[in-house]
Design a protein around this motif. Structure first.
Motif, PDB file in Angstrom:
ATOM      1  N   THR A 145      51.886   5.762 110.279  1.00 51.42           N
ATOM      2  CA  THR A 145      51.727   4.983 109.048  1.00 51.42           C
ATOM      3  C   THR A 145      50.261   4.890 108.656  1.00 51.42           C
ATOM      4  O   THR A 145      49.362   5.101 109.488  1.00 51.42           O
ATOM      5  CB  THR A 145      52.224   3.534 109.232  1.00 51.42           C
ATOM      6  OG1 THR A 145      51.404   2.934 110.225  1.00 51.42           O
ATOM      7  CG2 THR A 145      53.670   3.483 109.656  1.00 51.42           C
ATOM      8  N   LEU A 146      50.029   4.566 107.392  1.00 52.66           N
ATOM      9  CA  LEU A 146      48.669   4.364 106.903  1.00 52.66           C
ATOM     10  C   LEU A 146      48.007   3.167 107.582  1.00 52.66           C
ATOM     11  O   LEU A 146      46.806   3.145 107.825  1.00 52.66           O
ATOM     12  CB  LEU A 146      48.678   4.125 105.383  1.00 52.66           C
ATOM     13  CG  LEU A 146      48.499   5.356 104.500  1.00 52.66           C
ATOM     14  CD1 LEU A 146      48.692   4.978 103.040  1.00 52.66           C
ATOM     15  CD2 LEU A 146      47.110   5.953 104.706  1.00 52.66           C
ATOM     16  N   ASP A 147      48.830   2.144 107.863  1.00 52.61           N
ATOM     17  CA  ASP A 147      48.284   0.941 108.500  1.00 52.61           C
ATOM     18  C   ASP A 147      47.641   1.258 109.845  1.00 52.61           C
ATOM     19  O   ASP A 147      46.593   0.708 110.192  1.00 52.61           O
ATOM     20  CB  ASP A 147      49.388  -0.102 108.710  1.00 52.61           C
ATOM     21  CG  ASP A 147      49.852  -0.681 107.388  1.00 52.61           C
ATOM     22  OD1 ASP A 147      49.132  -0.455 106.380  1.00 52.61           O
ATOM     23  OD2 ASP A 147      50.907  -1.341 107.367  1.00 52.61           O
ATOM     24  N   GLU A 148      48.263   2.151 110.560  1.00 50.75           N
ATOM     25  CA  GLU A 148      47.694   2.523 111.865  1.00 50.75           C
ATOM     26  C   GLU A 148      46.303   3.123 111.692  1.00 50.75           C
ATOM     27  O   GLU A 148      45.388   2.864 112.457  1.00 50.75           O
ATOM     28  CB  GLU A 148      48.608   3.523 112.568  1.00 50.75           C
ATOM     29  CG  GLU A 148      49.842   2.898 113.203  1.00 50.75           C
ATOM     30  CD  GLU A 148      50.691   3.969 113.874  1.00 50.75           C
ATOM     31  OE1 GLU A 148      50.275   4.431 114.950  1.00 50.75           O
ATOM     32  OE2 GLU A 148      51.718   4.358 113.289  1.00 50.75           O
TER      33      GLU A 148
ATOM     34  N   GLU B 148      44.226   2.528 109.306  1.00 47.74           N
ATOM     35  CA  GLU B 148      43.282   1.462 108.964  1.00 47.74           C
ATOM     36  C   GLU B 148      42.804   0.750 110.229  1.00 47.74           C
ATOM     37  O   GLU B 148      41.610   0.513 110.423  1.00 47.74           O
ATOM     38  CB  GLU B 148      43.938   0.476 107.999  1.00 47.74           C
ATOM     39  CG  GLU B 148      42.916  -0.410 107.317  1.00 47.74           C
ATOM     40  CD  GLU B 148      43.556  -1.450 106.405  1.00 47.74           C
ATOM     41  OE1 GLU B 148      44.733  -1.278 106.035  1.00 47.74           O
ATOM     42  OE2 GLU B 148      42.856  -2.428 106.080  1.00 47.74           O
ATOM     43  N   GLY B 149      43.800   0.453 111.123  1.00 44.33           N
ATOM     44  CA  GLY B 149      43.449  -0.227 112.372  1.00 44.33           C
ATOM     45  C   GLY B 149      42.470   0.580 113.200  1.00 44.33           C
ATOM     46  O   GLY B 149      41.462   0.055 113.686  1.00 44.33           O
TER      47      GLY B 149
END
Lengths: 321, 377
Positions: free
Chosen positions: B83-86, B88-89
């Protein structure tokens, strides 16, 4: 070499630093072969004067002649003929005794052939034989002063300028230093000059002033007394000095000053000298009994009392008033 | 000038250098140590930049693409994410410097020759690493197209060349491997060889601080003789470094030395004269060693670092700075070291820089002598 020419002559010598007048129109003359003392408290203009004499500082007005030459214009011709020991210890602490001597010898242009012999003499004079390879900083104060002096005379100068040479040195070393100076002025400097070295020395030690042939007292840039110690005492002290050893010196000074201030007794000076009191006044013989009475009334017992030769310190204090 | 006087000062100064271990270290070891330290700290040979990959296509073509991208030592596959969120993290934690996103249409677009749909996200707080990642991904992507899918392209009747309307071929001269070090180290050498300027400034300030300067001035040694006598030992010690440092550069850093060493040696001596004159000025002006140290950094080393074109091109500086750069010996010497090391040019090209060094040297000594006189009243 004409020994009639004074070693140093200063005429109307003046130095301003901005608005401050460090030296104000002073005149003096240093004769050949004498130890000339330049006395004064700290900040009175001693170092400024010695720097002008050496051509390190340009005078604001007046003229200086050293060995008959102009101190500023002919500095290059004067330098090889004079020696200087500056106020602060002037040798290199991180170098050895012999490296320091070699450097100053070479700086004054001594040839490689002459240098070892002169260095040997210097070491002998300073009492540093066998310590040639010691680092200079490992020597004690008195030894270092003597080493600095012997470095300053390696080239056999005709005039030696010493700026507070014994400041911060213990009394025995000071005495040894002055003994060395006496030997210098009585030993011929070199083949040409038959007389000894001329020494111009600044100091604020009164006892050292007594050793000088002639003196100038400088205060706030002005000479306030000039001549031999004897002359100065004669000129400056109209009165005699009475030394009293009272049971309570502090109380005695108080009583005698009150008597002077109320006009009862005509003293010039009443000064405390440790446990002693010095009273300066003309006609001391007559005054002695009145002083005794005065002190007895204040229940101060006099253990001993005598008229003494004034010390330069008495004279200096009297002249500064 | 009296040679005996100069020699007296020079010999004394050598005694000081040999006696004081700190001075000896300062003049002999520091340039070498500084070169090693700065060469390693400042060389931007970026390697193993960690990246994350978000493969939305999951085709065999996209998998082999990712493999190709991370096959070298330049980019390192830190994580495959979903995912994109990963992403970002990972970026926030600084675990990766860039992320590569392959669209769901990766294989089909590529095979239909519609282009190479890639998205790259970089960490803008570290633009150096980010830009590096973009360049290398693009480079490897091109490589991928050339090899992995050339068969498919040719099968459809196209040639590889026809797909590349621009044929850009970069040729780098003098530094063909484009190693930043090859250019940086000759520049740094021009800086570290100036270190003796600090020593000469300190030794003059030391004389003043300890009262020995006054004593020196009362001797028959002239001011000019004193300045020359003070400078000579540091030129000699500096020339030892002029021999040691290039050997270090060639043997340790493998920097090519294509020019004449004799020329390098002579021009380095001129540089030492100029930079030591700057040191002399500092020493003449400053009353204490601490002040001399501070001023040396202000007028010799910081400008030597930032204004001599070692790191920042002089042409892109504001005019004022360009003028100042011209007055710094390091500016001219950096051209000389770079010129002699890499292209191996000779005096026919370097002479104006040599003339500038001599000119600056005389100008600085002149100023120093003038103010030396004034300072003593």
């Amino acid at each position: 070499m004409n020994n009639k020419i004074p070693a140093v002559t200063a005429r109307g010598l003046t130095k301003y630093f901005g608005d401050f007048t460090a030296v104000n129109e002073i005149d003096f003359e240093v004769c050949r072969g004498e130890i000339f003392g330049f006395l004064g408290p700290n900040g009175s203009g001693k170092t400024t004067t010695i720097r002008m004499l050496l051509g390190l500082l340009q005078p604001s007005a007046g003229s200086i002649s050293v060995l008959g030459l102009d101190a500023h214009g002919d500095a290059a011709s004067i330098r090889p003929r004079v020696g200087y020991m500056s106020q602060r210890f002037s040798l290199y602490n991180d170098l050895t005794v012999i490296q320091n001597l070699k450097f100053y010898g070479a700086a004054y242009g001594l040839s490689e052939a002459l240098l070892p012999e002169r260095i040997q003499e210097a070491l002998q004079m300073a009492g540093l034989e066998g310590r040639e390879y010691a680092k200079t900083k490992d020597l004690s104060g008195g030894w270092r002063q003597r080493l600095a002096l012997s470095a300053a005379i390696l080239h056999r100068p005709e005039v030696l300028f010493l700026d507070e040479p014994t400041a911060g040195v213990d009394p025995i070393s000071r005495r040894a230093f002055w003994d060395l100076l006496y030997r210098l002025v009585t030993t011929p400097a070199n083949e040409e000059t038959q007389g000894g070295v001329t020494v111009f020395v600044t100091t604020h030690y009164m006892d050292e002033a007594e050793h000088c042939h002639r003196l100038a007292f400088i205060q706030r840039g002005e000479i306030i007394a000039y001549g031999s110690p004897k002359d100065i005492k004669h000129q400056k002290m109209s009165g005699q000095v009475l030394e009293i050893a009272p049971s309570n010196a502090v109380a005695a000074v108080k009583v005698l000053r009150e008597a002077r201030d109320s006009g009862k007794l005509p003293f010039d000076e009443v000064e405390l000298y440790g446990a002693l009191v010095h009273v300066v006044a003309p006609g001391m013989e007559e005054l002695q009994s009145r002083i005794t009475t005065e002190l007895r009334q204040a229940s101060i017992h006099i253990e001993q009392m005598q008229i003494i030769e004034p010390s330069l310190e008495d004279v200096f204090i009297a002249s500064m008033r | 000038m009296n040679l005996r006087h100069i020699w007296a000062v020079t010999r004394k100064e050598f005694h000081h250098i040999l006696r004081e271990r700190s001075t000896l270290i300062l003049v002999l070891i520091t340039p070498t140590a500084l070169l090693l330290l700065m060469a390693y700290a400042l060389t931007v040979d970026i390697q193993n930049v960690p990246i994350a990959v978000l493969d939305l296509d999951r085709s065999s073509l996209s998998r082999s693409f990712v493999q190709q991208i991370t096959a070298g030592e330049d980019l390192q596959l830190y994580a495959q994410v979903n995912t994109l969120d990963e992403i970002e993290g990972l970026l926030m934690h600084g675990d990766i410097k860039a992320a590569l996103i392959l669209s769901p249409a990766f294989a089909s677009d590529l095979l239909s020759l519609r282009g190479l749909p890639l998205q790259i996200i970089i960490d803008g707080t570290e633009p150096e690493s980010g830009a590096f990642a973009v360049d290398h991904i693009a480079w490897r992507a091109e490589e991928f197209i050339n090899t992995a899918i050339s068969d498919q392209i040719q099968a459809r009747g196209f040639s590889i060349e026809s797909l590349q309307p621009i044929d850009l071929r970069i040729r780098t001269w003098f530094n063909p491997s484009l190693k930043p070090r090859n250019d940086l180290i000759p520049g740094l050498i021009s800086m570290v060889l100036g270190m003796p300027a600090l020593s000469v400034a300190l030794t003059l300030a030391h004389e003043r601080e300890h009262g020995t300067l006054e004593q020196l001035m009362a001797t028959p040694i002239k001011r000019s003789e004193l300045l020359v006598g003070k400078m000579l030992p540091y030129i000699i010690v500096g020339l030892v470094n002029v021999i040691v440092i290039p050997i270090l550069a060639v043997l340790w850093f493998k920097i090519p030395f294509n020019g004449s060493f004799a020329l390098f040696f002579v021009l380095s001596a001129l540089f030492l004269f100029a930079i030591l004159s700057m040191g002399i000025i500092v020493g003449v002006f400053m009353p204490t060693q601490a002040a001399a140290l501070a001023l040396s950094f202000l007028v010799i080393f910081f400008p030597g670092f930032f204004l001599t074109g070692i790191f920042f091109p002089i042409a892109s500086m504001p005019e004022m700075m360009r003028m100042e750069a011209l007055g710094l010996p390091g500016t001219h010497y950096a051209v000389i070291t770079r010129g002699i090391f890499l292209p191996g040019v000779g005096l026919n090209i370097l002479w104006p820089y040599a003339v500038m060094l001599v000119g600056l040297g005389f100008a600085f000594t002149g100023v120093a002598a003038l103010f030396f006189k004034k300072k003593l009243g």
